[in-house]
Design a protein around this motif. Sequence first.
Motif, PDB file in Angstrom:
ATOM      1  N   ASP A 208       0.817  -1.222   0.000  1.00 33.55           N
ATOM      2  CA  ASP A 208       0.000   0.000   0.000  1.00 33.55           C
ATOM      3  C   ASP A 208       0.845   1.264   0.000  1.00 33.55           C
ATOM      4  O   ASP A 208       0.396   2.327  -0.416  1.00 33.55           O
ATOM      5  N   THR A 209       2.082   1.159   0.499  1.00 34.79           N
ATOM      6  CA  THR A 209       2.930   2.337   0.577  1.00 34.79           C
ATOM      7  C   THR A 209       3.707   2.578  -0.716  1.00 34.79           C
ATOM      8  O   THR A 209       4.485   3.517  -0.794  1.00 34.79           O
TER       9      THR A 209
ATOM     10  N   LYS B  79      -1.276  -0.572  -5.417  1.00 39.05           N
ATOM     11  CA  LYS B  79      -0.037   0.181  -5.222  1.00 39.05           C
ATOM     12  C   LYS B  79       1.141  -0.783  -5.255  1.00 39.05           C
ATOM     13  O   LYS B  79       1.025  -1.926  -4.770  1.00 39.05           O
TER      14      LYS B  79
END
Length: 571
Positions: free
Chosen positions: A215-216, A408
Amino acid sequence: MRLSRFLLPTLKDLPSDADTVSARLMLRAGMIRKVASGLYEWLPVGLRVLRRVERIVREEMDRIGGQEVWLPVVQPKNLWEETGRWQQYGKEMLRLRDRKDTEFCLAPTAEEVITDLVRREVRSYRELPLLLYQFGTKFRDEIRPRFGVMRSREFYMKDAYSFHADDASAEATYRDALDAYTRIFQRCGLKFRPVEADTGTIGGNFSHEFMVLADTGEETIAACSSCGYAANVERAECGPSADGGLRPEGQKEGHLPMDEVATPGVGAVEAVSRLLNVPASKIIKTVFYVADGKPVVALVRGDHELNEHKLKRLLGAKLLFKAGDEVYRQTASCEPGFAGPVGLNADVVADHSVMAVTNGVTGANKTDFHRRNVNPGRDFTPARVGDLRQVIEKDPCPKCKSPLCFFKGIEVGHAFKLGTKYSGSMDAGFLNEKGTKSPFIMGCYGIGVSRVVAAAIEQSNDADGIVWPPSLAPFDALILPLNTAEPAVMAAAERLEKELAAAGLDVLVDDRDQRAGVKFKDADLLGIPWRVTVGEKKLALGQVEIKARNAKDSMDVPLDQAAGILLKKRG
Ligand code: ATP
Ligand code: MG
Protein backbone atom coordinates in the motif's frame (compact mmCIF):
# COMPACT_ATOMS: atom_id res chain seq x y z
CA MET A 1 27.59 -15.37 16.13
CA ARG A 2 27.47 -13.90 19.63
CA LEU A 3 25.31 -10.85 19.99
CA SER A 4 27.61 -9.43 22.69
CA ARG A 5 30.32 -9.18 20.00
CA PHE A 6 28.03 -8.05 17.19
CA LEU A 7 27.40 -4.43 16.23
CA LEU A 8 23.63 -4.29 16.57
CA PRO A 9 22.55 -0.87 17.83
CA THR A 10 18.79 -1.34 18.13
CA LEU A 11 16.62 1.67 18.95
CA LYS A 12 13.58 1.73 21.19
CA ASP A 13 12.17 4.98 19.91
CA LEU A 14 10.83 5.79 16.49
CA PRO A 15 13.43 7.70 14.49
CA SER A 16 11.80 11.04 13.75
CA ASP A 17 12.83 11.40 10.13
CA ALA A 18 11.78 7.93 8.99
CA ASP A 19 8.81 8.21 6.68
CA THR A 20 7.82 4.59 6.08
CA VAL A 21 7.51 1.41 8.11
CA SER A 22 10.53 -0.13 6.42
CA ALA A 23 12.75 2.91 7.00
CA ARG A 24 11.73 3.01 10.66
CA LEU A 25 12.31 -0.68 11.17
CA MET A 26 15.64 -0.71 9.33
CA LEU A 27 16.88 2.10 11.55
CA ARG A 28 15.44 0.61 14.73
CA ALA A 29 16.78 -2.88 13.99
CA GLY A 30 20.30 -1.49 13.51
CA MET A 31 20.41 -2.39 9.81
CA ILE A 32 21.23 1.05 8.47
CA ARG A 33 22.21 4.54 9.57
CA LYS A 34 21.84 7.77 7.69
CA VAL A 35 24.99 9.72 6.88
CA ALA A 36 23.32 12.51 4.90
CA SER A 37 20.20 12.89 2.79
CA GLY A 38 19.86 9.74 0.66
CA LEU A 39 23.19 8.30 1.86
CA TYR A 40 23.25 5.33 4.19
CA GLU A 41 25.67 3.07 6.00
CA TRP A 42 24.77 -0.59 6.04
CA LEU A 43 25.59 -2.18 9.38
CA PRO A 44 26.41 -5.88 9.76
CA VAL A 45 22.86 -7.11 10.21
CA GLY A 46 21.61 -5.06 7.27
CA LEU A 47 24.44 -6.17 5.04
CA ARG A 48 23.68 -9.83 5.82
CA VAL A 49 20.21 -9.34 4.33
CA LEU A 50 21.54 -7.43 1.33
CA ARG A 51 23.98 -10.28 0.66
CA ARG A 52 21.20 -12.84 0.79
CA VAL A 53 19.25 -10.95 -1.87
CA GLU A 54 22.42 -10.55 -3.90
CA ARG A 55 23.12 -14.27 -3.75
CA ILE A 56 19.65 -15.20 -5.00
CA VAL A 57 19.94 -12.69 -7.84
CA ARG A 58 23.41 -13.95 -8.80
CA GLU A 59 22.32 -17.59 -8.83
CA GLU A 60 19.36 -16.86 -11.09
CA MET A 61 21.35 -14.61 -13.44
CA ASP A 62 23.99 -17.34 -13.76
CA ARG A 63 21.25 -19.89 -14.42
CA ILE A 64 20.17 -18.01 -17.57
CA GLY A 65 23.74 -17.75 -18.78
CA GLY A 66 24.70 -14.38 -17.32
CA GLN A 67 28.39 -13.60 -16.82
CA GLU A 68 29.34 -11.31 -13.98
CA VAL A 69 31.58 -8.31 -14.62
CA TRP A 70 32.54 -5.29 -12.54
CA LEU A 71 32.34 -1.87 -14.12
CA PRO A 72 33.69 1.44 -12.79
CA VAL A 73 31.41 3.70 -10.81
CA VAL A 74 33.27 6.76 -12.10
CA GLN A 75 32.50 7.05 -15.81
CA PRO A 76 34.05 9.38 -18.42
CA LYS A 77 31.96 12.15 -19.94
CA ASN A 78 32.99 11.34 -23.52
CA LEU A 79 31.08 8.03 -23.52
CA TRP A 80 27.93 9.77 -22.31
CA GLU A 81 28.35 12.42 -24.98
CA GLU A 82 28.26 9.77 -27.68
CA THR A 83 24.65 8.94 -26.80
CA GLY A 84 23.65 12.50 -25.98
CA ARG A 85 22.83 11.55 -22.42
CA TRP A 86 25.47 13.82 -20.89
CA GLN A 87 22.99 16.61 -21.75
CA GLN A 88 19.74 14.68 -21.38
CA TYR A 89 20.35 13.16 -17.96
CA GLY A 90 19.96 16.42 -16.12
CA LYS A 91 20.53 16.93 -12.44
CA GLU A 92 20.11 13.32 -11.33
CA MET A 93 23.62 12.75 -12.68
CA LEU A 94 26.38 13.79 -10.32
CA ARG A 95 29.28 15.21 -12.30
CA LEU A 96 32.87 15.61 -11.15
CA ARG A 97 36.35 16.49 -12.39
CA ASP A 98 39.62 14.74 -11.79
CA ARG A 99 42.98 16.44 -11.09
CA LYS A 100 43.55 16.93 -14.83
CA ASP A 101 40.20 18.68 -15.05
CA THR A 102 38.66 15.85 -17.10
CA GLU A 103 34.95 15.43 -16.54
CA PHE A 104 33.29 12.30 -15.17
CA CYS A 105 30.01 11.23 -13.62
CA LEU A 106 29.06 8.81 -10.90
CA ALA A 107 27.28 5.95 -12.65
CA PRO A 108 23.51 6.33 -12.52
CA THR A 109 23.38 3.29 -14.88
CA ALA A 110 25.87 1.69 -17.24
CA GLU A 111 24.59 1.33 -20.83
CA GLU A 112 27.34 3.54 -22.23
CA VAL A 113 30.21 1.85 -20.42
CA ILE A 114 29.08 -1.69 -21.21
CA THR A 115 28.35 -0.85 -24.86
CA ASP A 116 31.84 0.60 -25.11
CA LEU A 117 33.32 -2.57 -23.61
CA VAL A 118 31.45 -4.84 -25.99
CA ARG A 119 32.19 -2.77 -29.09
CA ARG A 120 35.91 -3.06 -28.30
CA GLU A 121 35.90 -6.77 -27.45
CA VAL A 122 33.25 -8.46 -29.59
CA ARG A 123 33.75 -8.78 -33.35
CA SER A 124 31.51 -11.45 -34.81
CA TYR A 125 27.97 -12.82 -34.65
CA ARG A 126 29.62 -16.06 -33.51
CA GLU A 127 30.33 -14.44 -30.14
CA LEU A 128 26.66 -13.54 -29.63
CA PRO A 129 24.38 -13.56 -27.73
CA LEU A 130 26.09 -12.22 -24.64
CA LEU A 131 24.54 -11.48 -21.26
CA LEU A 132 26.73 -9.50 -18.88
CA TYR A 133 25.76 -8.32 -15.43
CA GLN A 134 27.24 -6.63 -12.42
CA PHE A 135 26.42 -5.67 -8.87
CA GLY A 136 27.42 -2.20 -7.92
CA THR A 137 26.80 1.19 -6.48
CA LYS A 138 24.64 3.55 -8.49
CA PHE A 139 24.33 7.22 -7.73
CA ARG A 140 21.34 9.31 -8.71
CA ASP A 141 20.94 12.73 -7.22
CA GLU A 142 17.21 12.20 -6.61
CA ILE A 143 15.28 15.43 -6.26
CA ARG A 144 13.56 14.11 -3.14
CA PRO A 145 15.36 11.18 -1.53
CA ARG A 146 12.89 9.42 0.75
CA PHE A 147 11.63 6.20 2.27
CA GLY A 148 15.07 5.24 3.58
CA VAL A 149 16.97 3.05 1.13
CA MET A 150 13.90 2.71 -1.08
CA ARG A 151 14.64 6.00 -2.82
CA SER A 152 18.15 6.90 -1.81
CA ARG A 153 20.79 8.73 -3.78
CA GLU A 154 23.40 6.00 -3.49
CA PHE A 155 22.01 2.49 -3.87
CA TYR A 156 22.98 -1.04 -4.79
CA MET A 157 21.82 -2.38 -8.12
CA LYS A 158 22.19 -5.47 -10.22
CA ASP A 159 22.30 -4.29 -13.78
CA ALA A 160 22.47 -6.65 -16.74
CA TYR A 161 22.88 -5.96 -20.44
CA SER A 162 22.45 -8.33 -23.34
CA PHE A 163 23.83 -8.13 -26.87
CA HIS A 164 22.32 -9.93 -29.85
CA ALA A 165 22.68 -10.44 -33.56
CA ASP A 166 18.93 -10.38 -34.19
CA ASP A 167 15.54 -9.61 -32.69
CA ALA A 168 14.58 -13.21 -32.10
CA SER A 169 17.63 -13.73 -29.92
CA ALA A 170 16.99 -10.47 -28.03
CA GLU A 171 13.41 -11.52 -27.37
CA ALA A 172 14.44 -14.98 -26.19
CA THR A 173 16.85 -13.48 -23.64
CA TYR A 174 14.21 -10.95 -22.63
CA ARG A 175 11.85 -13.83 -21.84
CA ASP A 176 14.63 -15.67 -19.96
CA ALA A 177 15.21 -12.54 -17.90
CA LEU A 178 11.51 -12.27 -17.04
CA ASP A 179 11.57 -15.91 -15.92
CA ALA A 180 14.71 -15.31 -13.88
CA TYR A 181 13.13 -12.26 -12.23
CA THR A 182 10.03 -14.24 -11.40
CA ARG A 183 12.16 -16.92 -9.73
CA ILE A 184 14.22 -14.28 -7.91
CA PHE A 185 11.26 -12.52 -6.34
CA GLN A 186 9.56 -15.83 -5.56
CA ARG A 187 12.70 -17.01 -3.79
CA CYS A 188 12.81 -13.72 -1.90
CA GLY A 189 9.36 -14.59 -0.54
CA LEU A 190 7.70 -11.49 -1.99
CA LYS A 191 4.19 -10.91 -3.26
CA PHE A 192 4.85 -9.27 -6.60
CA ARG A 193 3.54 -8.78 -10.06
CA PRO A 194 5.25 -8.18 -13.40
CA VAL A 195 3.50 -5.35 -15.21
CA GLU A 196 3.80 -3.75 -18.60
CA ALA A 197 5.76 -0.55 -18.37
CA ASP A 198 6.20 2.50 -20.51
CA THR A 199 8.70 2.03 -23.33
CA GLY A 200 9.10 5.72 -24.02
CA THR A 201 9.70 6.49 -27.67
CA ILE A 202 11.04 3.01 -28.45
CA GLY A 203 7.57 1.46 -28.46
CA GLY A 204 6.56 -2.18 -28.47
CA ASN A 205 5.63 -4.39 -25.57
CA PHE A 206 9.13 -4.87 -24.34
CA SER A 207 9.34 -3.25 -20.99
CA HIS A 208 8.20 -4.86 -17.77
CA GLU A 209 8.47 -3.65 -14.24
CA PHE A 210 8.37 -6.01 -11.30
CA MET A 211 6.24 -4.55 -8.58
CA VAL A 212 6.16 -5.64 -4.97
CA LEU A 213 2.57 -5.15 -3.88
CA ALA A 214 2.41 -2.77 -0.93
CA ASP A 215 0.00 0.00 0.00
CA THR A 216 2.93 2.34 0.58
CA GLY A 217 4.26 1.85 -2.98
CA GLU A 218 4.86 4.91 -5.15
CA GLU A 219 3.65 3.22 -8.33
CA THR A 220 0.06 2.48 -9.32
CA ILE A 221 -0.75 -0.70 -11.18
CA ALA A 222 -3.86 -1.11 -13.28
CA ALA A 223 -4.79 -4.79 -13.32
CA CYS A 224 -7.65 -6.57 -15.00
CA SER A 225 -10.01 -8.41 -12.73
CA SER A 226 -10.39 -11.29 -15.15
CA CYS A 227 -7.75 -11.69 -17.86
CA GLY A 228 -4.39 -11.12 -16.14
CA TYR A 229 -3.54 -7.87 -17.96
CA ALA A 230 -1.48 -5.64 -15.67
CA ALA A 231 0.33 -2.42 -16.47
CA ASN A 232 1.78 0.58 -14.77
CA VAL A 233 -0.97 3.26 -14.93
CA GLU A 234 1.51 5.38 -16.84
CA ARG A 235 1.40 2.75 -19.51
CA ALA A 236 -2.12 1.22 -19.28
CA GLU A 237 -4.04 1.78 -22.48
CA CYS A 238 -7.56 2.94 -23.06
CA GLY A 239 -8.72 2.29 -26.58
CA PRO A 240 -11.17 4.37 -28.63
CA SER A 241 -14.04 2.32 -27.28
CA ALA A 242 -12.89 2.68 -23.68
CA ASP A 243 -15.37 5.45 -23.10
CA GLY A 244 -18.28 3.55 -24.55
CA GLY A 245 -19.85 2.95 -21.18
CA LEU A 246 -18.59 6.13 -19.62
CA ARG A 247 -19.76 8.76 -22.03
CA PRO A 248 -20.97 11.93 -20.48
CA GLU A 249 -24.62 12.20 -19.67
CA GLY A 250 -26.95 13.21 -22.45
CA GLN A 251 -24.62 11.96 -25.14
CA LYS A 252 -27.55 11.33 -27.42
CA GLU A 253 -28.86 14.89 -27.23
CA GLY A 254 -28.85 16.90 -30.46
CA HIS A 255 -26.16 19.46 -31.18
CA LEU A 256 -27.15 22.88 -29.86
CA PRO A 257 -25.88 26.18 -31.24
CA MET A 258 -22.61 27.25 -29.66
CA ASP A 259 -22.66 30.36 -27.47
CA GLU A 260 -20.30 32.34 -25.28
CA VAL A 261 -20.77 32.90 -21.57
CA ALA A 262 -18.96 35.15 -19.11
CA THR A 263 -17.05 33.27 -16.41
CA PRO A 264 -15.15 36.08 -14.69
CA GLY A 265 -12.09 34.81 -12.85
CA VAL A 266 -13.28 31.18 -13.17
CA GLY A 267 -10.89 28.99 -15.16
CA ALA A 268 -10.36 25.74 -13.22
CA VAL A 269 -12.45 22.74 -14.29
CA GLU A 270 -14.18 22.27 -10.95
CA ALA A 271 -15.13 25.91 -10.64
CA VAL A 272 -16.41 26.12 -14.22
CA SER A 273 -18.41 22.96 -13.64
CA ARG A 274 -20.05 24.52 -10.59
CA LEU A 275 -20.66 27.92 -12.15
CA LEU A 276 -22.19 26.61 -15.38
CA ASN A 277 -23.75 23.57 -13.77
CA VAL A 278 -22.24 21.05 -16.18
CA PRO A 279 -20.50 17.80 -15.20
CA ALA A 280 -16.69 17.79 -15.51
CA SER A 281 -17.09 15.07 -18.14
CA LYS A 282 -18.62 17.66 -20.49
CA ILE A 283 -15.76 20.11 -20.07
CA ILE A 284 -12.90 19.90 -22.54
CA LYS A 285 -9.61 20.70 -20.83
CA THR A 286 -7.03 22.49 -22.96
CA VAL A 287 -3.44 21.83 -21.88
CA PHE A 288 -0.33 23.46 -23.33
CA TYR A 289 2.96 21.66 -23.86
CA VAL A 290 6.22 22.26 -25.61
CA ALA A 291 7.35 19.24 -27.64
CA ASP A 292 10.89 19.39 -29.08
CA GLY A 293 10.70 23.17 -28.95
CA LYS A 294 7.24 23.55 -30.56
CA PRO A 295 4.01 24.42 -28.74
CA VAL A 296 1.37 21.67 -28.73
CA VAL A 297 -2.17 21.82 -27.37
CA ALA A 298 -3.64 18.64 -25.88
CA LEU A 299 -7.32 18.09 -25.09
CA VAL A 300 -8.71 15.77 -22.44
CA ARG A 301 -12.06 15.63 -20.72
CA GLY A 302 -12.42 17.57 -17.48
CA ASP A 303 -12.82 14.42 -15.41
CA HIS A 304 -9.65 12.85 -16.90
CA GLU A 305 -5.95 13.47 -16.44
CA LEU A 306 -3.57 13.83 -19.32
CA ASN A 307 -0.82 11.20 -19.40
CA GLU A 308 2.45 12.83 -20.48
CA HIS A 309 4.06 9.52 -21.49
CA LYS A 310 1.21 8.88 -23.89
CA LEU A 311 1.35 12.39 -25.30
CA LYS A 312 5.08 12.06 -25.81
CA ARG A 313 4.62 8.77 -27.62
CA LEU A 314 1.77 10.04 -29.81
CA LEU A 315 3.86 13.03 -30.86
CA GLY A 316 7.04 10.98 -31.19
CA ALA A 317 8.70 13.75 -29.19
CA LYS A 318 12.12 13.45 -27.59
CA LEU A 319 11.65 16.26 -25.10
CA LEU A 320 8.28 17.27 -23.70
CA PHE A 321 7.44 19.69 -20.96
CA LYS A 322 4.46 21.65 -19.77
CA ALA A 323 4.37 25.11 -21.33
CA GLY A 324 4.75 28.16 -19.15
CA ASP A 325 2.14 30.92 -18.98
CA GLU A 326 3.96 32.91 -21.64
CA VAL A 327 3.56 30.19 -24.29
CA TYR A 328 -0.08 29.84 -23.20
CA ARG A 329 -0.79 33.54 -23.64
CA GLN A 330 1.00 33.68 -26.97
CA THR A 331 -0.84 30.67 -28.40
CA ALA A 332 -4.35 31.36 -27.08
CA SER A 333 -4.23 35.16 -26.65
CA CYS A 334 -5.86 34.94 -23.22
CA GLU A 335 -5.00 34.30 -19.59
CA PRO A 336 -4.42 30.68 -18.46
CA GLY A 337 -7.73 28.90 -17.79
CA PHE A 338 -9.63 30.40 -20.71
CA ALA A 339 -8.19 28.65 -23.77
CA GLY A 340 -10.17 26.27 -25.94
CA PRO A 341 -9.77 24.44 -29.25
CA VAL A 342 -12.35 26.41 -31.26
CA GLY A 343 -10.58 28.70 -33.68
CA LEU A 344 -7.23 28.06 -32.01
CA ASN A 345 -4.33 28.43 -34.38
CA ALA A 346 -2.12 25.64 -33.01
CA ASP A 347 -1.20 21.99 -33.32
CA VAL A 348 -4.13 20.35 -31.46
CA VAL A 349 -4.20 16.70 -30.36
CA ALA A 350 -7.19 15.19 -28.56
CA ASP A 351 -7.95 12.15 -26.48
CA HIS A 352 -10.52 9.71 -27.92
CA SER A 353 -13.00 10.52 -25.18
CA VAL A 354 -13.02 14.21 -26.10
CA MET A 355 -14.47 13.33 -29.50
CA ALA A 356 -17.48 11.73 -27.79
CA VAL A 357 -18.41 14.91 -25.89
CA THR A 358 -21.69 16.49 -27.01
CA ASN A 359 -22.53 20.12 -26.27
CA GLY A 360 -19.39 20.50 -24.20
CA VAL A 361 -17.80 23.50 -22.50
CA THR A 362 -14.38 24.93 -23.37
CA GLY A 363 -12.50 28.13 -22.88
CA ALA A 364 -13.28 30.86 -25.43
CA ASN A 365 -9.68 32.01 -26.00
CA LYS A 366 -10.85 35.21 -24.36
CA THR A 367 -10.04 36.01 -20.76
CA ASP A 368 -13.08 35.51 -18.44
CA PHE A 369 -15.18 33.73 -21.10
CA HIS A 370 -16.14 30.15 -21.95
CA ARG A 371 -17.98 28.58 -24.85
CA ARG A 372 -20.99 26.31 -24.37
CA ASN A 373 -22.44 23.67 -26.68
CA VAL A 374 -19.09 22.97 -28.29
CA ASN A 375 -19.19 19.90 -30.51
CA PRO A 376 -15.98 18.26 -31.72
CA GLY A 377 -16.11 17.65 -35.44
CA ARG A 378 -18.55 20.48 -35.92
CA ASP A 379 -16.74 23.30 -34.12
CA PHE A 380 -13.15 22.10 -34.24
CA THR A 381 -11.14 19.21 -35.67
CA PRO A 382 -7.96 18.14 -33.92
CA ALA A 383 -4.97 17.31 -36.10
CA ARG A 384 -4.65 13.99 -34.28
CA VAL A 385 -6.80 11.88 -31.98
CA GLY A 386 -5.33 9.17 -29.79
CA ASP A 387 -5.02 7.61 -26.36
CA LEU A 388 -3.85 10.50 -24.20
CA ARG A 389 -5.49 10.12 -20.85
CA GLN A 390 -4.55 8.28 -17.71
CA VAL A 391 -6.74 5.22 -17.09
CA ILE A 392 -9.05 5.41 -14.11
CA GLU A 393 -10.38 2.65 -11.91
CA LYS A 394 -13.15 0.60 -13.52
CA ASP A 395 -12.09 1.61 -17.05
CA PRO A 396 -12.49 -1.38 -19.36
CA CYS A 397 -9.41 -3.60 -19.73
CA PRO A 398 -7.78 -2.99 -23.14
CA LYS A 399 -7.60 -6.75 -23.70
CA CYS A 400 -10.95 -8.09 -22.49
CA LYS A 401 -13.08 -5.09 -21.43
CA SER A 402 -13.55 -6.24 -17.83
CA PRO A 403 -13.12 -3.45 -15.28
CA LEU A 404 -9.60 -2.50 -14.21
CA CYS A 405 -8.60 -2.48 -10.52
CA PHE A 406 -5.80 -0.36 -9.07
CA PHE A 407 -3.03 -1.54 -6.75
CA LYS A 408 -0.04 0.18 -5.22
CA GLY A 409 3.41 -1.23 -5.89
CA ILE A 410 7.11 -0.74 -5.28
CA GLU A 411 9.20 -1.12 -8.43
CA VAL A 412 12.00 -3.54 -7.60
CA GLY A 413 13.04 -4.60 -11.08
CA HIS A 414 12.85 -3.43 -14.65
CA ALA A 415 13.49 -5.19 -17.96
CA PHE A 416 13.75 -3.28 -21.19
CA LYS A 417 14.41 -4.21 -24.78
CA LEU A 418 16.63 -1.41 -26.00
CA GLY A 419 16.96 -2.35 -29.66
CA THR A 420 19.80 -0.35 -31.20
CA LYS A 421 19.24 2.80 -29.14
CA TYR A 422 22.75 2.74 -27.65
CA SER A 423 24.64 0.57 -30.14
CA GLY A 424 23.38 2.80 -32.96
CA SER A 425 24.58 6.08 -31.52
CA MET A 426 27.84 4.56 -30.26
CA ASP A 427 28.59 2.77 -33.53
CA ALA A 428 28.83 -0.54 -31.69
CA GLY A 429 28.41 -3.47 -34.00
CA PHE A 430 29.55 -6.90 -35.11
CA LEU A 431 30.20 -8.62 -38.42
CA ASN A 432 27.16 -10.64 -39.45
CA GLU A 433 27.10 -13.85 -41.47
CA LYS A 434 27.52 -11.89 -44.69
CA GLY A 435 30.57 -10.12 -43.30
CA THR A 436 28.90 -6.71 -43.04
CA LYS A 437 28.76 -4.61 -39.90
CA SER A 438 25.47 -4.53 -38.02
CA PRO A 439 24.61 -2.80 -34.72
CA PHE A 440 24.07 -4.95 -31.63
CA ILE A 441 20.45 -5.44 -30.60
CA MET A 442 20.43 -4.85 -26.86
CA GLY A 443 18.39 -5.42 -23.72
CA CYS A 444 18.87 -4.21 -20.16
CA TYR A 445 17.64 -5.64 -16.91
CA GLY A 446 17.93 -3.97 -13.50
CA ILE A 447 17.10 -4.95 -9.96
CA GLY A 448 17.32 -2.53 -7.06
CA VAL A 449 18.93 -4.93 -4.60
CA SER A 450 18.91 -2.46 -1.70
CA ARG A 451 15.32 -1.48 -2.49
CA VAL A 452 14.30 -5.16 -2.38
CA VAL A 453 15.43 -5.31 1.26
CA ALA A 454 13.17 -2.40 2.21
CA ALA A 455 10.29 -3.69 0.07
CA ALA A 456 10.43 -7.06 1.84
CA ILE A 457 10.03 -5.31 5.19
CA GLU A 458 7.28 -3.07 3.86
CA GLN A 459 5.38 -6.21 2.97
CA SER A 460 6.15 -8.27 6.04
CA ASN A 461 6.07 -6.65 9.46
CA ASP A 462 3.87 -6.38 12.54
CA ALA A 463 3.52 -4.13 15.57
CA ASP A 464 6.65 -5.65 17.13
CA GLY A 465 8.99 -5.44 14.19
CA ILE A 466 10.19 -7.17 11.05
CA VAL A 467 8.95 -10.62 10.03
CA TRP A 468 11.60 -11.79 7.55
CA PRO A 469 10.80 -14.12 4.69
CA PRO A 470 13.10 -17.04 5.71
CA SER A 471 15.28 -16.70 2.60
CA LEU A 472 16.22 -13.09 3.39
CA ALA A 473 16.56 -13.20 7.18
CA PRO A 474 19.93 -12.03 8.52
CA PHE A 475 20.08 -15.22 10.61
CA ASP A 476 18.01 -18.37 10.41
CA ALA A 477 17.65 -18.86 14.14
CA LEU A 478 18.13 -16.88 17.32
CA ILE A 479 19.05 -18.64 20.55
CA LEU A 480 18.03 -16.67 23.56
CA PRO A 481 19.50 -17.78 26.90
CA LEU A 482 17.59 -15.96 29.64
CA ASN A 483 20.23 -16.04 32.35
CA THR A 484 23.70 -15.90 30.88
CA ALA A 485 25.33 -16.19 34.31
CA GLU A 486 23.93 -19.69 34.68
CA PRO A 487 26.46 -22.21 33.28
CA ALA A 488 23.80 -24.85 32.48
CA VAL A 489 21.79 -22.35 30.47
CA MET A 490 24.82 -21.23 28.46
CA ALA A 491 25.91 -24.82 27.93
CA ALA A 492 22.48 -25.68 26.50
CA ALA A 493 22.56 -22.57 24.29
CA GLU A 494 25.99 -23.52 22.98
CA ARG A 495 24.90 -27.05 22.27
CA LEU A 496 21.92 -25.80 20.27
CA GLU A 497 24.10 -23.35 18.40
CA LYS A 498 26.48 -26.13 17.37
CA GLU A 499 23.71 -28.47 16.31
CA LEU A 500 21.94 -25.88 14.20
CA ALA A 501 25.17 -24.55 12.69
CA ALA A 502 26.14 -28.10 11.78
CA ALA A 503 22.91 -28.31 9.79
CA GLY A 504 23.96 -25.22 7.82
CA LEU A 505 21.95 -22.59 9.66
CA ASP A 506 23.21 -19.09 10.46
CA VAL A 507 22.69 -18.78 14.18
CA LEU A 508 22.77 -15.77 16.46
CA VAL A 509 23.07 -16.25 20.21
CA ASP A 510 21.85 -13.40 22.38
CA ASP A 511 24.45 -13.82 25.10
CA ARG A 512 24.04 -10.25 26.35
CA ASP A 513 23.63 -9.77 30.06
CA GLN A 514 20.25 -8.07 29.62
CA ARG A 515 16.76 -8.33 31.05
CA ALA A 516 14.56 -10.93 29.36
CA GLY A 517 12.13 -8.22 28.27
CA VAL A 518 14.85 -6.35 26.36
CA LYS A 519 16.00 -9.52 24.64
CA PHE A 520 12.51 -10.56 23.59
CA LYS A 521 11.77 -7.10 22.24
CA ASP A 522 14.96 -7.07 20.19
CA ALA A 523 14.24 -10.59 18.95
CA ASP A 524 10.85 -9.52 17.63
CA LEU A 525 12.25 -6.32 16.16
CA LEU A 526 14.98 -8.25 14.29
CA GLY A 527 12.44 -10.69 12.92
CA ILE A 528 14.62 -13.80 12.76
CA PRO A 529 12.31 -16.65 11.69
CA TRP A 530 13.02 -18.99 14.65
CA ARG A 531 13.71 -18.30 18.30
CA VAL A 532 14.82 -20.87 20.84
CA THR A 533 14.56 -19.64 24.42
CA VAL A 534 16.63 -21.35 27.07
CA GLY A 535 15.47 -20.63 30.64
CA GLU A 536 16.55 -22.07 33.94
CA LYS A 537 13.14 -23.39 35.01
CA LYS A 538 12.27 -25.24 31.85
CA LEU A 539 15.82 -26.44 31.44
CA ALA A 540 15.60 -28.09 34.85
CA LEU A 541 12.85 -30.21 33.25
CA GLY A 542 15.09 -30.79 30.21
CA GLN A 543 13.07 -28.44 28.02
CA VAL A 544 13.54 -25.36 25.87
CA GLU A 545 10.98 -23.22 24.05
CA ILE A 546 10.73 -22.89 20.26
CA LYS A 547 8.80 -20.08 18.59
CA ALA A 548 8.38 -19.04 14.99
CA ARG A 549 8.44 -15.26 14.51
CA ASN A 550 5.24 -15.33 12.48
CA ALA A 551 3.36 -17.66 14.88
CA LYS A 552 1.47 -16.65 17.99
CA ASP A 553 2.26 -19.64 20.14
CA SER A 554 5.46 -21.25 21.25
CA MET A 555 6.11 -24.88 22.08
CA ASP A 556 8.17 -26.56 24.75
CA VAL A 557 10.39 -29.34 23.46
CA PRO A 558 13.12 -31.54 24.97
CA LEU A 559 16.55 -29.93 24.67
CA ASP A 560 18.03 -32.97 22.96
CA GLN A 561 15.34 -32.94 20.27
CA ALA A 562 15.07 -29.16 19.88
CA ALA A 563 17.44 -28.77 16.93
CA GLY A 564 15.85 -31.67 15.06
CA ILE A 565 12.32 -30.36 15.62
CA LEU A 566 13.26 -26.84 14.51
CA LEU A 567 14.93 -28.13 11.35
CA LYS A 568 11.90 -30.23 10.51
CA LYS A 569 9.46 -27.40 11.08
CA ARG A 570 11.59 -25.11 8.95
CA GLY A 571 11.23 -27.54 6.07
P1 ATP B 1 12.09 4.84 -10.23
O1 ATP B 1 10.96 4.98 -11.22
O2 ATP B 1 11.68 4.21 -8.94
O3 ATP B 1 12.92 6.08 -10.08
P2 ATP B 1 13.79 3.95 -12.31
O4 ATP B 1 12.85 3.64 -13.41
O5 ATP B 1 14.52 5.23 -12.32
O6 ATP B 1 13.05 3.76 -10.90
P3 ATP B 1 15.70 1.99 -13.26
O7 ATP B 1 16.56 2.99 -13.93
O8 ATP B 1 14.90 1.06 -14.07
O9 ATP B 1 14.79 2.72 -12.16
O10 ATP B 1 16.63 1.19 -12.23
C1 ATP B 1 16.50 -0.19 -11.94
C2 ATP B 1 16.08 -0.44 -10.50
O11 ATP B 1 16.86 0.30 -9.57
C3 ATP B 1 14.65 0.01 -10.19
O12 ATP B 1 13.73 -0.97 -10.58
C4 ATP B 1 14.69 0.17 -8.69
O13 ATP B 1 14.47 -1.07 -8.05
C5 ATP B 1 16.12 0.62 -8.41
N1 ATP B 1 16.20 2.06 -8.13
C6 ATP B 1 16.07 3.08 -8.98
N2 ATP B 1 16.24 4.27 -8.37
C7 ATP B 1 16.49 3.98 -7.06
C8 ATP B 1 16.77 4.78 -5.91
N3 ATP B 1 16.82 6.11 -5.98
N4 ATP B 1 16.98 4.16 -4.73
C9 ATP B 1 16.95 2.81 -4.66
N5 ATP B 1 16.70 2.01 -5.70
C10 ATP B 1 16.47 2.57 -6.90
MG1 MG C 1 14.29 7.03 -11.28
